[in-house]
Design a protein around this motif. Structure first.
Motif, mmCIF file in Angstrom:
data_model
loop_
_atom_site.group_PDB
_atom_site.id
_atom_site.type_symbol
_atom_site.label_atom_id
_atom_site.label_comp_id
_atom_site.label_asym_id
_atom_site.label_seq_id
_atom_site.Cartn_x
_atom_site.Cartn_y
_atom_site.Cartn_z
ATOM 1 N N GLU A 1 47.469 37.640 2.644
ATOM 2 C CA GLU A 1 46.997 36.675 3.640
ATOM 3 C C GLU A 1 46.552 37.366 4.915
ATOM 4 N N HIS B 1 52.724 31.224 5.177
ATOM 5 C CA HIS B 1 51.682 31.282 4.175
ATOM 6 C C HIS B 1 50.645 30.199 4.432
ATOM 7 N N ILE B 2 49.475 30.399 3.865
ATOM 8 C CA ILE B 2 48.368 29.474 4.072
ATOM 9 C C ILE B 2 48.719 28.118 3.486
ATOM 10 N N HIS C 1 44.680 26.561 -0.471
ATOM 11 C CA HIS C 1 43.713 27.582 -0.830
ATOM 12 C C HIS C 1 42.499 26.927 -1.469
#
Length: 807
Positions: free
Chosen positions: A217, A629-630, A633
């Motif tokens: 990331e 974390h993203i 996605h």
């Protein structure tokens, strides 16, 4: 803010100050309210002195679960844990309680708790920022951290019939990953484990996967920023990179407490360990352990002072790791020097005719600080004398010598101890009622540890472990039938045997993989050959361990002059080998690379609700990991993940063999040792010794900080379900006392009448703002939809707390 390399407390302070308190700015108000829950207060108090928050504009700290007076003209910062209880209390806050709400969570806020927040729509319209800080660990010292799992790890991991082992390992891995990202946020971590422990291998794999996700990331983020040429310097690094961050490599080694059960039980005679073992300390105040001492000015009163103050107590830093008698001599010497040089105390022995105006003025100016320093000296001298007097009263020196003889298997002169002699000594002490049963029980459990004959972390064992005579005589002695033994001690012995059984199973499985039966057949001849090979390997191991001891400098240690301080924790040898790059790669293997496809699948998936499909700009997170974390996605981001991983693979050809051959330089290399099940004070002392001898950047941590008393309770909880419930209760809340001046200042600020002004969403500094980040200062009630800024590990995104307003 420059953070010293490897400094846990400074790194956590930087995250809390720069990432939370300093982000909240108001153009109209100077003061802010800080609202915390019990667990978040422990994190805050371990990293910062609560009284110093006033310098950052915090006028008062309030508890979330207590009744609070409404202050509608002051903005409030909420620093709470993402638990159901805390979020439910937050959701019940009145919108008129404060001027604006800035929400900061210690970890990832689950989706179902986000739904709880959506209920209070009136409060949400005044929420200006929401942030997940990833700070679910305690900075106990500059190089020591704890995950604040209050004795919960070992009962859940080793108790029979429990299904919470995997859940406990998941919590440990998430919090440990957060600690690693705070210590070295822009470094690719190398993870190693103890091959003899299933728990170590599992936690290491989970941490490796999460750190690998964070690495990819970070590369995606850097790639996007470099493409837009936003705040990039000539070296390709961000402008907000801290100048003091010299860490270029980082290694994380995860071991299991079950592989070394002797170190928490044996009596340690350094000042810090002895104080936590023998003194009555108060842990319910911010700043760590406090001790009550007599007031020198009034004999009928007592005062409570902070025992461990690494930042503002030079004497504590000087003597805390020293042997108890040496520490007392050094404390007296330093105190005498203080009385002779301090301006306020130097004139007390003079006549009035000998004191001039200059000396008088210097004494008056130094009086407040001098009194505080004098109290610290008096506190340490009192604590040291109390430790020594308790040791003499309980006759612990004789008990400690027996422990050293048992765990080492030799006398202080190096000669082997006859089995008859050591069994007689142990039996005599165990039946001595003048020694408290809690201390005798530790010798009893040490005997069981030696009897099991596990090699442990360092590959060494007591010389008595291989003696059949010692085993037979110890089993026949019947010393476990002590007249005044308590049920808790019986449960602790049973729990110890359960943990030893699990550790022995893991060690035997590892040895079976390393030395399979010859020709793959379980014939009598093959077994005899294997037995002979193991005997030869044991002899070779003794030679290797002797060489290791010479390389580690154990024969030169000054503590060897004391009969009660001959034992060194096995983790010390592991630290030495790790720093010297001599750690066995079979016993402590590297965790291999993680599949990129598995990372993409585990991080999260895009999910659009019914109300969101019309706008198409809202992403809901359903990942298994924390907030670093993203949130979701797209196909483009997933493709970028694969492309970056492919480039890394072409450059370095990452594999287990490559990791094993890679030799790391000592300078700029951060070593982190984590102990599942807790770390003890003797291992902390050993860590500082290794740092001093090797000039290494070393940090240690554990599920919690282990003292002999808590460790005995933990072992008892492994076998006793009732004790397990009692042990796993959260710790008592910290006692937070607010000054009258702070409350008066808060009331004055809240009562002051000023024109209403919109308070902007908390933003970072102008030079840290990226074009890809969204900032919105118009948080009015007239908008069709209420939105709040969400910052996850300093990467900002938009998240709608509730859908469009129905017309």
């Amino acid at each position: 803010m420059s953070v010293p390399k490897g400094h846990v407390r400074s790194a956590l302070q930087s995250r809390l100050l720069d990432g939370m308190i300093r982000k909240v700015r108001s153009p109209t108000e100077k003061w802010k309210i800080l609202v915390v829950d019990r667990a978040a207060l422990r994190i805050l108090a371990a990293a910062l002195e609560v009284n110093k928050l006033v310098d950052e504009g915090i006028t008062i700290v309030e508890m979330l679960d207590m009744r609070r007076q409404p202050l509608p003209r002051i903005p409030a910062i909420y620093f709470i844990t993402p638990t159901a209880e805390s979020v439910e209390q937050l959701a019940q806050e009145a919108s008129t309680q404060y001027q604006s709400f800035h929400l900061f969570f210690t970890g990832r806020l689950p989706d179902f708790l986000m739904d709880v927040l959506r209920r209070n729509t009136q409060m949400l319209r005044k929420v200006k920022s929401l942030m997940e800080l990833d700070t679910q660990f305690l900075a106990l010292e500059s190089r020591v951290f704890s995950l604040d799992r209050p004795a919960a790890s070992m009962p859940q991991l080793y108790a029979e019939g429990t299904k919470a082992a995997h859940e406990e390992m998941t919590v440990i891995s998430e919090r440990l990953t957060e600690a690693c990202k705070v210590l070295a946020p822009r470094v690719d971590w190398c993870v190693r484990c103890d091959a003899t422990s299933n728990h170590s291998r599992t936690v290491s794999s989970l941490v490796k996967e999460q750190l690998e996700t964070a690495r990819l990331e970070r590369k995606v983020k850097d790639h996007e920023q470099s493409k837009n040429d936003v705040h990039r310097n000539n070296n390709g690094q961000e402008d907000d990179q801290e100048d003091g961050d010299e860490i270029t490599k980082a290694t994380l080694l995860i071991v299991d407490r079950a592989t070394d059960l002797a170190s928490p039980l044996i009596h340690e005679f350094s000042y810090q360990a002895m104080a936590h073992d023998l003194l009555q300390l108060d842990y319910q105040k911010p700043g760590g352990a406090h001790i009550e001492i007599p007031d020198t000015n009034n004999a009928s009163k007592t005062k409570t002072l902070q025992l461990e103050n690494e930042d503002n107590d030079s004497l504590w830093n000087q003597i805390r790791l020293a042997f108890i008698e040496e520490a007392l001599v050094e404390a007296h010497k330093t105190f005498k020097n203080f009385l002779e040089t301090d301006a306020a105390f130097k004139i007390r022995g003079k006549d009035t005719s000998e004191v001039d105006i200059k000396d008088m003025g210097a004494a008056v100016r130094a009086l407040p600080d001098s009194q505080k320093s004098a109290d610290k000296y008096a506190m340490h001298i009192h604590a040291l004398k109390s430790c020594l007097s308790t040791c003499h009263e309980l006759n612990l020196s004789k008990l400690a010598v027996a422990e050293q003889d048992l765990i080492i298997g030799r006398h202080s002169d190096g000669t082997k101890i006859p089995p008859d002699e050591i069994v007689e000594s142990i039996t005599e002490i165990l039946r001595n009622a003048s020694i408290p049963i809690d201390h005798r029980a530790r010798l009893l459990m040490l005997a069981f540890v030696v009897l099991e004959g596990l090699l442990g972390l360092g590959g060494e064992n007591s010389a008595l472990a291989y003696s059949a005579t010692f085993r037979l005589k110890l089993q026949r002695s019947g010393f476990e039938n002590i007249s005044d033994i308590t049920p808790q001690v019986v449960s602790a012995v049973k729990g110890l045997q359960m943990v030893l059984s699990t550790a022995k199973t893991g060690l035997e499985a590892f040895q079976a993989k390393q030395k399979p039966l010859l020709d793959g057949e379980e014939t009598v001849a093959a077994k005899l050959k294997q037995k002979y090979a193991r005997r030869q390997a044991r002899k070779n191991l003794k030679k290797v361990n002797a060489a290791r001891r010479r390389r580690h400098g154990l024969e030169e240690e000054g503590s060897l002059h004391y009969d009660v301080a001959r034992y060194h924790p096995p983790l010390r040898s592991v630290m030495m080998d790790l720093v010297d790059d001599e750690l066995n790669k079979e016993a402590f293997p590297f965790i291999g690379a993680v599949s990129v496809n598995s990372i993409i699948a585990s991080v999260g998936r895009v999910s659009l609700g019914d109300d969101d499909r019309t706008s198409g700009d809202s992403i809901e997170y359903h990942g298994r990991f924390g907030s670093g974390h993203i949130r979701g996605h797209s196909a483009a981001v997933a493709g970028m993940f694969k492309a970056i991983a492919r480039v890394d693979s072409d450059k370095s050809a990452t594999s287990d063999e490559d990791d094993g051959r890679f030799r790391l330089a000592e300078r700029g290399h951060l070593y982190v040792i984590f102990v599942i099940g807790g770390i003890c004070h003797s291992e902390v002392r050993s860590m500082y010794e290794v740092c001093r001898k090797r000039e290494a950047n070393l940090v240690v941590g554990g599920s919690h900080m282990v003292t002999p008393e808590t460790f005995t309770k933990v072992l008892s909880a492994v076998s006793d379900p009732v004790e397990r419930i009692r042990v796993m209760l959260p710790p008592l809340p910290l006692e937070l006392a607010q000054s009258r001046a702070a409350r008066a200042r808060t009331m004055a600020a809240g009562a002051e009448k000023k024109p209403q002004a919109s308070v902007g969403i908390a933003e970072s500094d102008a030079d840290e703002t990226h074009d890809s980040e969204v900032h919105d200062n118009s948080f009015s009630a007239e908008r069709n939809e209420a939105e709040v800024e969400v910052v996850t590990s300093y990467k900002k995104s938009r998240l709608r707390l509730f859908g469009r307003r129905k017309k």
